[in-house]
Write an enzyme that holds these catalytic residues in place. Structure first.
Site, PDB file in Angstrom:
ATOM      1  N   ASP A   1       0.973  -1.369  -0.152  1.00 40.79           N
ATOM      2  CA  ASP A   1      -0.501   0.250  -0.353  1.00 40.79           C
ATOM      3  C   ASP A   1       1.110   1.174   0.257  1.00 40.79           C
ATOM      4  OD1 ASP A   1       0.770   0.419   2.010  1.00 40.79           O
ATOM      5  OD2 ASP A   1      -0.970  -0.023   3.771  1.00 40.79           O
ATOM      6  N   SER A   2       2.355   1.303  -0.249  1.00 39.57           N
ATOM      7  CA  SER A   2       3.306   1.935  -0.169  1.00 39.57           C
ATOM      8  C   SER A   2       2.637   2.884  -1.399  1.00 39.57           C
ATOM      9  CB  SER A   2       4.845   2.036  -0.471  1.00 39.57           C
ATOM     10  OG  SER A   2       4.324   0.559  -1.192  1.00 39.57           O
TER      11      SER A   2
ATOM     12  N   ASP B   1      -1.264  -6.097   0.618  1.00 33.26           N
ATOM     13  CA  ASP B   1      -1.454  -5.557   1.251  1.00 33.26           C
ATOM     14  C   ASP B   1      -3.046  -5.177   1.518  1.00 33.26           C
ATOM     15  OD1 ASP B   1       0.775  -4.399   3.367  1.00 33.26           O
ATOM     16  OD2 ASP B   1       1.309  -2.757   1.643  1.00 33.26           O
TER      17      ASP B   1
ATOM     18  N   LYS C   1      -1.308  -8.716   3.604  1.00 28.63           N
ATOM     19  CA  LYS C   1      -0.196  -8.299   4.826  1.00 28.63           C
ATOM     20  C   LYS C   1      -1.241  -7.681   5.372  1.00 28.63           C
ATOM     21  CE  LYS C   1       3.143  -5.810   3.912  1.00 28.63           C
ATOM     22  NZ  LYS C   1       3.324  -4.681   4.938  1.00 28.63           N
TER      23      LYS C   1
ATOM     24  N   GLU D   1      -1.347  -5.606   8.985  1.00 27.05           N
ATOM     25  CA  GLU D   1       0.051  -4.450  10.434  1.00 27.05           C
ATOM     26  C   GLU D   1      -0.520  -4.463  11.348  1.00 27.05           C
ATOM     27  OE1 GLU D   1       0.605  -0.746   8.497  1.00 27.05           O
ATOM     28  OE2 GLU D   1       1.278  -0.694   7.034  1.00 27.05           O
TER      29      GLU D   1
ATOM     30  N   GLU E   1      10.048  -3.773  10.146  1.00 25.07           N
ATOM     31  CA  GLU E   1      10.252  -2.198   9.835  1.00 25.07           C
ATOM     32  C   GLU E   1      10.327  -1.522   9.961  1.00 25.07           C
ATOM     33  OE1 GLU E   1       7.321  -0.817   6.864  1.00 25.07           O
ATOM     34  OE2 GLU E   1       8.209   0.754   6.893  1.00 25.07           O
TER      35      GLU E   1
HETATM   36  O1  KIV Z   1       3.411  -0.915   1.470  1.00 28.66           O
HETATM   37  C1  KIV Z   1       4.672  -1.829   1.311  1.00 28.66           C
HETATM   38  O2  KIV Z   1       5.621  -1.394   0.691  1.00 28.66           O
HETATM   39  C2  KIV Z   1       5.501  -1.980   2.614  1.00 28.66           C
HETATM   40  C3  KIV Z   1       6.948  -2.441   2.192  1.00 28.66           C
HETATM   41  C4  KIV Z   1       7.678  -1.528   2.581  1.00 28.66           C
HETATM   42  C5  KIV Z   1       6.952  -3.808   3.107  1.00 28.66           C
HETATM   43  O3  KIV Z   1       4.690  -2.511   3.615  1.00 28.66           O
END
Ligand code: KIV
Length: 257
Positions: free
Chosen positions: A41-42, A80, A109, A111, A176
């Protein structure tokens, strides 16, 4: 699932390579080299200029992931789950199923640690492969990110969360910006692989945002090593095209019908 077994077998044997992708063409390059391709989600900050990943929606993740999937033949694909899509077990299962059925990814994934442990357990019970994420949690951070594990209470909590996540059935955990000796301790005490980003070489694998390492995203943080300056190459190609157009050198007969 062989891809997953292969990944778990790498613990203590060979380092795990993970990178982010947000679309097909880059995913197809990464697929030759990565164990895991993460649709992170980056993308909210990297592609959409959002101040935080909290504004990323489920639809955005699904559309980008569909594109990424087209570029993947062998890597494990993790997506994510964005902020506010796993506030309780029912919501998390519904949205994880939606992500998996629409994108054909291998895993999702999430958090957090103790706070989401029942949600993780519910997903795992329903045969969803889950990757954990501890340390800096961009979906929950307010203000400037600071590395985690300086204070004793924080160290104890992160280690405890990692063990809880492993017990809940996650197949791996992203760490992270976790202090080196804590990342080492977690990696040594878990049977599942840790994937570090700004969390030292002691992790079982490493992940970076691809746009950062190729110099396509103007970011300057300690944990990113820039392996290329792709913006420079794109810029010079565009200048050549522009000059060709202005000087009527492009298109030539061979480019025309
Ligand atoms: O959102 C993302 O790209 C991430 C990575 C930085 C691990 O969670």
């Amino acid at each position: 699932m062989n891809k997953l077994k292969n990944l778990l077998n790498k613990k203590n044997k060979s380092k795990i390579v993970c990178l982010t992708a947000y679309s097909k063409n880059i995913a197809s390059i990464l697929d030759n080299h990565c164990d895991i391709i993460l649709v992170g989600d980056s993308l909210g900050s990297v592609l959409y200029n959002f101040k935080s990943t909290r504004d990323v929606t489920l639809d955005m993740m699904i559309e980008h992931s569909k594109s990424v999937k087209m570029g993947i033949k062998k890597s494990l694909m993790v997506v994510d789950m964005p902020h506010n899509t796993y506030r309780n077990s029912v919501e998390a299962l519904k949205n994880a199923k939606k992500i998996i059925s629409q994108t054909k990814c291998d895993a999702v994934k999430l958090e957090g640690g103790n706070k989401i442990i029942n949600i993780v357990k519910h997903l795992v019970k329903n045969k969803i492969q889950v990757q954990g994420h501890l340390g800096v949690l961009p979906q929950s951070e307010k203000g400037k990110f600071r590395f985690k594990g300086k204070k004793l209470a924080e160290r104890i909590k992160i280690l405890k969360d990692a063990k809880l996540l492993e017990k809940a059935g996650v197949f791996s955990i992203v760490l992270e910006c976790v202090e080196t000796s804590l990342a080492k301790k977690i990696t040594n005490e878990l049977n599942i692989p840790t994937i570090g980003i700004g969390a030292s070489s002691y992790c079982d694998g490493q992940v970076l945002v691809t746009d950062d390492l190729i110099g396509f995203n103007p970011i300057n943080v300690r944990f990113v090593k820039k392996y290329a300056n792709i913006s420079k190459h794109i810029n010079s190609a565009i200048i050549k095209f522009k000059n060709d157009v202005k000087k009527r050198k492009f298109p030539k007969k061979k480019h025309s019908y």
